[in-house]
Enzyme design. Structure first.
Site, PDB file in Angstrom:
ATOM      1  N   PHE A   1       0.808  -1.228   0.000  1.00  0.00           N
ATOM      2  CA  PHE A   1       0.000   0.000   0.000  1.00  0.00           C
ATOM      3  C   PHE A   1       0.835   1.269   0.000  1.00  0.00           C
ATOM      4  O   PHE A   1       0.350   2.333  -0.341  1.00  0.00           O
ATOM      5  CB  PHE A   1      -0.936   0.017   1.230  1.00  0.00           C
ATOM      6  CG  PHE A   1      -0.238   0.402   2.515  1.00  0.00           C
ATOM      7  CD1 PHE A   1       0.036   1.740   2.813  1.00  0.00           C
ATOM      8  CD2 PHE A   1       0.179  -0.555   3.425  1.00  0.00           C
ATOM      9  CE1 PHE A   1       0.693   2.098   3.988  1.00  0.00           C
ATOM     10  CE2 PHE A   1       0.849  -0.205   4.597  1.00  0.00           C
ATOM     11  CZ  PHE A   1       1.099   1.135   4.866  1.00  0.00           C
TER      12      PHE A   1
ATOM     13  N   LYS B   1      -1.029  -7.225  -9.591  1.00  0.00           N
ATOM     14  CA  LYS B   1      -2.035  -7.238  -8.522  1.00  0.00           C
ATOM     15  C   LYS B   1      -1.628  -6.190  -7.493  1.00  0.00           C
ATOM     16  O   LYS B   1      -0.743  -6.391  -6.678  1.00  0.00           O
ATOM     17  CB  LYS B   1      -2.152  -8.605  -7.834  1.00  0.00           C
ATOM     18  CG  LYS B   1      -3.446  -8.655  -7.034  1.00  0.00           C
ATOM     19  CD  LYS B   1      -3.387  -9.318  -5.675  1.00  0.00           C
ATOM     20  CE  LYS B   1      -2.674  -8.706  -4.547  1.00  0.00           C
ATOM     21  NZ  LYS B   1      -3.295  -7.539  -3.890  1.00  0.00           N
TER      22      LYS B   1
ATOM     23  N   GLU C   1      -4.817  -3.924  -2.294  1.00  0.00           N
ATOM     24  CA  GLU C   1      -6.274  -3.687  -2.265  1.00  0.00           C
ATOM     25  C   GLU C   1      -6.600  -2.443  -1.444  1.00  0.00           C
ATOM     26  O   GLU C   1      -7.709  -1.924  -1.521  1.00  0.00           O
ATOM     27  CB  GLU C   1      -7.003  -4.920  -1.723  1.00  0.00           C
ATOM     28  CG  GLU C   1      -6.702  -5.315  -0.282  1.00  0.00           C
ATOM     29  CD  GLU C   1      -5.452  -6.199  -0.149  1.00  0.00           C
ATOM     30  OE1 GLU C   1      -4.502  -6.042  -0.947  1.00  0.00           O
ATOM     31  OE2 GLU C   1      -5.432  -7.026   0.784  1.00  0.00           O
TER      32      GLU C   1
ATOM     33  N   SER D   1       5.194  -7.006   3.503  1.00  0.00           N
ATOM     34  CA  SER D   1       5.767  -7.302   4.811  1.00  0.00           C
ATOM     35  C   SER D   1       6.567  -8.612   4.754  1.00  0.00           C
ATOM     36  O   SER D   1       6.341  -9.450   3.872  1.00  0.00           O
ATOM     37  CB  SER D   1       4.641  -7.410   5.842  1.00  0.00           C
ATOM     38  OG  SER D   1       3.669  -8.311   5.364  1.00  0.00           O
TER      39      SER D   1
ATOM     40  N   CYS E   1       9.849   1.676   3.528  1.00  0.00           N
ATOM     41  CA  CYS E   1      10.709   0.562   3.922  1.00  0.00           C
ATOM     42  C   CYS E   1      12.143   1.038   4.123  1.00  0.00           C
ATOM     43  O   CYS E   1      12.971   0.288   4.607  1.00  0.00           O
ATOM     44  CB  CYS E   1      10.657  -0.544   2.881  1.00  0.00           C
ATOM     45  SG  CYS E   1      11.416  -0.053   1.339  1.00  0.00           S
TER      46      CYS E   1
ATOM     47  N   GLU F   1       9.240  -4.075  13.127  1.00  0.00           N
ATOM     48  CA  GLU F   1       8.887  -2.970  12.227  1.00  0.00           C
ATOM     49  C   GLU F   1       7.579  -2.341  12.710  1.00  0.00           C
ATOM     50  O   GLU F   1       6.566  -3.030  12.836  1.00  0.00           O
ATOM     51  CB  GLU F   1       8.702  -3.497  10.795  1.00  0.00           C
ATOM     52  CG  GLU F   1       8.321  -2.402   9.822  1.00  0.00           C
ATOM     53  CD  GLU F   1       8.172  -2.909   8.380  1.00  0.00           C
ATOM     54  OE1 GLU F   1       7.562  -3.964   8.166  1.00  0.00           O
ATOM     55  OE2 GLU F   1       8.683  -2.219   7.481  1.00  0.00           O
TER      56      GLU F   1
HETATM   57  P1  NAD Z   1       1.387  -6.712   3.041  1.00  0.00           P
HETATM   58  O1  NAD Z   1       2.422  -7.757   3.165  1.00  0.00           O
HETATM   59  O2  NAD Z   1       0.247  -6.715   3.993  1.00  0.00           O
HETATM   60  O3  NAD Z   1       0.721  -6.749   1.583  1.00  0.00           O
HETATM   61  C1  NAD Z   1       1.496  -6.686   0.419  1.00  0.00           C
HETATM   62  C2  NAD Z   1       0.759  -7.393  -0.711  1.00  0.00           C
HETATM   63  O4  NAD Z   1       0.622  -8.769  -0.390  1.00  0.00           O
HETATM   64  C3  NAD Z   1      -0.653  -6.880  -0.976  1.00  0.00           C
HETATM   65  O5  NAD Z   1      -0.855  -6.798  -2.360  1.00  0.00           O
HETATM   66  C4  NAD Z   1      -1.553  -7.925  -0.337  1.00  0.00           C
HETATM   67  O6  NAD Z   1      -2.782  -8.075  -1.022  1.00  0.00           O
HETATM   68  C5  NAD Z   1      -0.733  -9.188  -0.467  1.00  0.00           C
HETATM   69  N1  NAD Z   1      -0.958 -10.123   0.641  1.00  0.00           N
HETATM   70  C6  NAD Z   1      -1.188  -9.816   1.942  1.00  0.00           C
HETATM   71  N2  NAD Z   1      -1.311 -10.941   2.674  1.00  0.00           N
HETATM   72  C7  NAD Z   1      -1.142 -11.974   1.830  1.00  0.00           C
HETATM   73  C8  NAD Z   1      -1.165 -13.397   1.988  1.00  0.00           C
HETATM   74  N3  NAD Z   1      -1.362 -13.959   3.176  1.00  0.00           N
HETATM   75  N4  NAD Z   1      -0.968 -14.151   0.907  1.00  0.00           N
HETATM   76  C9  NAD Z   1      -0.727 -13.602  -0.312  1.00  0.00           C
HETATM   77  N5  NAD Z   1      -0.711 -12.260  -0.516  1.00  0.00           N
HETATM   78  C10 NAD Z   1      -0.917 -11.459   0.537  1.00  0.00           C
HETATM   79  O7  NAD Z   1       2.170  -5.305   3.069  1.00  0.00           O
HETATM   80  P2  NAD Z   1       1.563  -3.843   3.151  1.00  0.00           P
HETATM   81  O8  NAD Z   1       1.024  -3.609   4.517  1.00  0.00           O
HETATM   82  O9  NAD Z   1       0.695  -3.563   1.988  1.00  0.00           O
HETATM   83  O10 NAD Z   1       2.898  -2.976   2.939  1.00  0.00           O
HETATM   84  C11 NAD Z   1       3.749  -2.614   3.989  1.00  0.00           C
HETATM   85  C12 NAD Z   1       4.947  -3.522   4.071  1.00  0.00           C
HETATM   86  O11 NAD Z   1       5.655  -3.512   2.835  1.00  0.00           O
HETATM   87  C13 NAD Z   1       5.958  -3.081   5.106  1.00  0.00           C
HETATM   88  O12 NAD Z   1       6.401  -4.220   5.803  1.00  0.00           O
HETATM   89  C14 NAD Z   1       7.089  -2.474   4.292  1.00  0.00           C
HETATM   90  O13 NAD Z   1       8.354  -2.493   4.906  1.00  0.00           O
HETATM   91  C15 NAD Z   1       7.054  -3.332   3.081  1.00  0.00           C
HETATM   92  N6  NAD Z   1       7.692  -2.701   1.938  1.00  0.00           N
HETATM   93  C16 NAD Z   1       8.923  -3.160   1.573  1.00  0.00           C
HETATM   94  C17 NAD Z   1       9.601  -2.563   0.533  1.00  0.00           C
HETATM   95  C18 NAD Z   1      10.953  -3.052   0.122  1.00  0.00           C
HETATM   96  O14 NAD Z   1      11.470  -2.591  -0.872  1.00  0.00           O
HETATM   97  N7  NAD Z   1      11.556  -3.976   0.846  1.00  0.00           N
HETATM   98  C19 NAD Z   1       9.015  -1.490  -0.153  1.00  0.00           C
HETATM   99  C20 NAD Z   1       7.754  -1.049   0.242  1.00  0.00           C
HETATM  100  C21 NAD Z   1       7.100  -1.671   1.303  1.00  0.00           C
END
Ligand code: NAD
Length: 488
Positions: free
Chosen positions: A155, A179, A182, A232, A287, A388
């Protein structure tokens, strides 16, 4: 669509057409600055996702045969359209995510740079060759596209992160399914309207809105050759496992807990400015954000006071107001989570120098605001020093040496980014050599590599080997073939 005219329900973009989802599950898209519902996203079914993969598969043979220079021209068009729509796209991003307009523009700019790099693909994806590897025998390495790739994105940078992936993959000759998150799909909808306007052939780039059902369909689909994930760490680890078990290439970028070291010889005022932006910019939802400052020796007291003063100077509010310097966090649930961490820190005995829990933004009582928060007296064992938080919460620790600072960093499970602030080349070199983290800043608070390098962490922040974009992206999205030839 534009920022003044957002549809009530968004659609998927499959095979060059906007199609309404057949799902009966929808999620509200909420402007975090106001708490208002601004649209709804379908949680598309795995069947809908699979239909997008099928169109991408069908589009692949002819896209693959399209000369790279012709493929690149579509990206020149997309770049031009993104420039023309830069302001409004940034506005949509602020409305769905909460970051300030300046921050939105910065991230859209970074996304456009990925499109620019894709324009150079005829050069970048070239292979190697050598004449006379033995007498009269030549050897050539070609890079070839592989088929359908997909990305699953978070997000926090909803316009930019999909652009880390699909321009590179598609310019290499693959076809693609995005994808998006959401929680924040709107800026990607606008980008896909521009993809459509740029005239990419149907099926080459597709967008399916949904949650983990769609994500799992991507991880399992036999026609998906590889998955680029950002989110994450626990989901990144799961995505890496499941997709690689299914024989796919995977690059899975996870969460972070980033430490910045401040040496006694650092330029304090410049350091404070850089750290304030790093910790509180995008409301800490980066991040690459600094989560903990390790102040070496006597610099600690001066640094602490100045960081608190700088954080107090931030104006929290709706990012569309150009005087605002820090927006809300993404959702009511996330606000509760961040506040939970602050309470945990207090329970563990850390001292609050600045408490953002009770902030009120007068004209937006329903927005998801947390004010800048600074903890002192943190120890490495505390939960707030290990996990985090992903909010505007900064911890300060006093350490006695660079070695002690490096030990603390080595003890943390994450390895996304780290910075040092110093005027000593020797300290900077030791840091670079020993820290063991992938994205490093030297007198830089947010070590964000540009589109022509590579992006990605290490240890618990990254699962895979090839990082996002740059040369690594080209390697990830292509298969190398080596030809040894002799002509009699
Ligand atoms: P999230 O892990 O909740 O969701 C990321 C994506 O994964 C979304 O599209 C979501 O629909 C999907 N998803 C969530 N749960 C899932 C599951 N159980 N199975 C399959 N798909 C699933 O992350 P978020 O809250 O949207 O974003 C924040 C996180 O992203 C933070 O931890 C941040 O550090 C990380 N991030 C990392 C970087 C990097 O370059 N390392 C960059 C940006 C954000």
């Amino acid at each position: 669509m534009n920022s003044a005219n957002i549809p009530n329900v968004i659609r998927n973009y499959i095979n060059g057409e906007w199609v309404s989802s057949s799902s009966d599950e929808f999620l509200d898209i909420i402007n975090p600055a106001t708490g208002d519902v601004i649209s709804q996203t379908p949680l598309s079914t795995s069947e809908e996702f699979n239909s997008a993969v099928q169109t991408a598969k069908d589009a692949f043979p002819s896209w693959r045969r399209t000369p790279p220079v012709v493929r690149a021209r579509y990206f020149f068009k997309l770049k031009d359209l993104m420039e023309k729509n830069f302001e409004d796209l940034s506005r949509i991003l602020t409305m769905e995510n909460g970051k300030t307009l300046i921050e939105s523009k910065g991230s859209v700019r970074r996304g456009i740079e990925n499109v620019e790099v894709a324009c150079g693909m005829p050069t970048t994806m070239q292979g190697d060759s050598l004449e006379d590897i033995a007498e009269g025998i030549d050897c050539t390495v070609f890079r070839q596209p592989m088929g359908v790739f997909g990305c699953i994105t978070p997000f926090n940078f909803p316009a930019m992160v999909p652009l880390w992936f699909f321009p590179c993959a598609v310019a290499c000759g693959n076809t693609f399914v995005v994808k998006p998150s959401e929680q924040t799909p709107l800026s990607q909808i606008r980008i896909f309207e521009l993809v459509e306007e740029a005239g990419f052939p149907p099926g080459v780039i597709n967008l399916v809105n949904g949650d983990k059902e769609c994500a799992n369909a991507m991880l399992d689909h036999p026609e998906i050759k590889g998955v680029s994930f950002v989110g994450s760490s626990h989901v990144a680890a799961y995505v890496y496992r499941r997709a690689s078990e299914n024989g796919k290439r995977v690059q899975a970028l996870g969460g972070a807990k980033n430490f910045s070291i401040v040496m006694p010889d650092a330029d304090i005022d410049k350091t404070v400015a850089a750290l304030t932006d790093s910790a509180f910019g995008c409301a800490g939802e980066r991040c690459l954000a600094t989560a903990i400052v390790l102040a070496v020796g006597d610099v600690y007291d001066e640094l602490k006071g100045k960081l608190v003063d700088a954080a107090k100077g931030l104006k929290v509010g709706n990012g569309l107001d150009e005087s605002v310097t820090m927006g809300p966090v993404i959702s009511a649930e996330h606000k509760e989570r961040v506040i939970g961490y602050i309470e945990q820190g207090v329970k563990e005995g850390a001292q609050l120098l600045l408490d953002g829990r009770d902030i009120r933004v007068g004209d937006h009582p329903n927005g998801f605001y947390v004010g800048p928060t600074i903890f002192d007296n943190i120890t490495p064992e505390m939960v707030i020093a290990k996990e985090e938080i992903f909010g505007p919460v900064l911890g300060i620790m006093r350490v006695e040496s660079l070695d002690e600072a490096l030990d603390i960093i080595h003890g943390n499970e994450y390895g996304n980014a780290s910075s040092i602030f110093t005027t000593s080349g020797a300290a900077a070199r030791k840091f670079r050599h020993e820290v063991g983290i992938s994205m490093l800043g030297i007198n830089i608070g947010i070590a964000a590599p540009m589109a022509f390098f590579m992006f990605g962490g290490s240890r618990g922040s990254f699962f895979g080997d090839l990082k996002a974009y740059g040369r690594d992206g080209v390697e990830f999205y292509t298969e190398k073939r080596v030809v040894i030839e002799r002509w009699f």
